[in-house]
Design a protein around this motif. Structure first.
Motif, short mmCIF file in Angstrom:
data_model
loop_
_atom_site.label_atom_id
_atom_site.label_comp_id
_atom_site.label_asym_id
_atom_site.label_seq_id
_atom_site.Cartn_x
_atom_site.Cartn_y
_atom_site.Cartn_z
N ARG A 130 4.32 -5.99 -19.51
CA ARG A 130 5.04 -5.55 -18.31
C ARG A 130 4.04 -5.54 -17.16
O ARG A 130 2.97 -4.94 -17.26
N VAL A 131 4.38 -6.21 -16.07
CA VAL A 131 3.51 -6.27 -14.89
C VAL A 131 4.23 -5.56 -13.76
O VAL A 131 5.38 -5.81 -13.47
N GLU A 132 3.48 -4.65 -13.12
CA GLU A 132 4.04 -3.87 -12.03
C GLU A 132 3.13 -3.98 -10.82
O GLU A 132 1.91 -4.00 -10.95
N TYR A 133 3.74 -4.06 -9.65
CA TYR A 133 3.00 -4.17 -8.40
C TYR A 133 3.19 -2.89 -7.59
O TYR A 133 4.29 -2.34 -7.52
N SER A 134 2.10 -2.43 -6.99
CA SER A 134 2.14 -1.24 -6.14
C SER A 134 1.10 -1.42 -5.04
O SER A 134 0.32 -2.36 -5.05
N LEU A 135 1.11 -0.51 -4.11
CA LEU A 135 0.17 -0.57 -2.99
C LEU A 135 -1.10 0.23 -3.30
O LEU A 135 -1.03 1.28 -3.93
N THR A 136 -2.21 -0.26 -2.84
CA THR A 136 -3.46 0.50 -2.87
C THR A 136 -3.41 1.50 -1.72
O THR A 136 -2.46 1.49 -0.92
N ASP A 137 -4.43 2.33 -1.59
CA ASP A 137 -4.48 3.27 -0.46
C ASP A 137 -4.46 2.52 0.87
O ASP A 137 -3.73 2.89 1.80
N LEU A 138 -5.25 1.45 0.94
CA LEU A 138 -5.25 0.63 2.16
C LEU A 138 -3.88 -0.01 2.37
O LEU A 138 -3.36 -0.03 3.48
N GLY A 139 -3.29 -0.51 1.32
CA GLY A 139 -1.96 -1.10 1.41
C GLY A 139 -0.92 -0.11 1.90
O GLY A 139 -0.04 -0.46 2.69
N GLU A 140 -1.03 1.14 1.46
CA GLU A 140 -0.11 2.19 1.92
C GLU A 140 -0.22 2.38 3.43
O GLU A 140 0.79 2.50 4.12
N ARG A 141 -1.45 2.40 3.93
CA ARG A 141 -1.65 2.60 5.37
C ARG A 141 -1.12 1.41 6.17
O ARG A 141 -0.46 1.59 7.21
N VAL A 142 -1.39 0.21 5.69
CA VAL A 142 -0.91 -0.99 6.37
C VAL A 142 0.61 -1.06 6.31
O VAL A 142 1.28 -1.34 7.31
N ALA A 143 1.19 -0.79 5.13
CA ALA A 143 2.64 -0.86 4.96
C ALA A 143 3.35 0.18 5.83
O ALA A 143 4.44 -0.08 6.34
#
Length: 122
Positions: free
Chosen positions: A81-94
């Motif tokens: 099972r492969v899951e995608y999520s945001l990193t801390d930096l990704g959270e800020r950019v998103a």
């Protein structure tokens, strides 16, 4: 890395241009905004980002993962099972991307009026 280096997106060879392109590209912005809602498996993310092909989503996620914005987690199950999520930096950019989306969606009446005016004139 050179400590004197300062990123400037306006400089031709600045690495931030590539990252900005990954973020603001057609599918990058939508993938980030969707992942801002929470973690997704690949096919669920593909359904959420309506219209993206499997190939383009895979390339987009790979670029965003390389940039440190997306985390790809493979869980040891059968089948894997492969899951995608945001990193801390990704959270800020998103979060910024989501603000922009909300702004644009909230001003669509004004945008449509401007488009109609432009189209009539041209």
């Amino acid at each position: 890395m050179d400590e004197d280096f300062a990123a400037s997106v306006f400089e031709r060879n600045c690495a931030s241009r590539g990252v900005l392109t990954d973020i603001t590209g057609r599918w990058g912005s939508l993938a980030l905004a969707a992942l801002h809602e929470g973690a997704f498996r690949f096919n669920a993310l593909r359904r959420r980002v309506d219209g993206v092909s499997e190939k383009m989503l895979a390339q987009t996620l790979q670029a965003l993962e390389r940039d440190g914005l997306v985390r790809r987690e493979v869980q040891a199950t059968i089948p894997p099972r492969v899951e995608y999520s945001l990193t801390d930096l990704g959270e800020r950019v998103a979060a910024k991307m989501k603000e922009l989306i909300v702004l644009v969606e909230g001003e669509m009446d004004q945008v449509r009026a401007a488009q109609e005016t432009y189209d009539r004139a041209h």
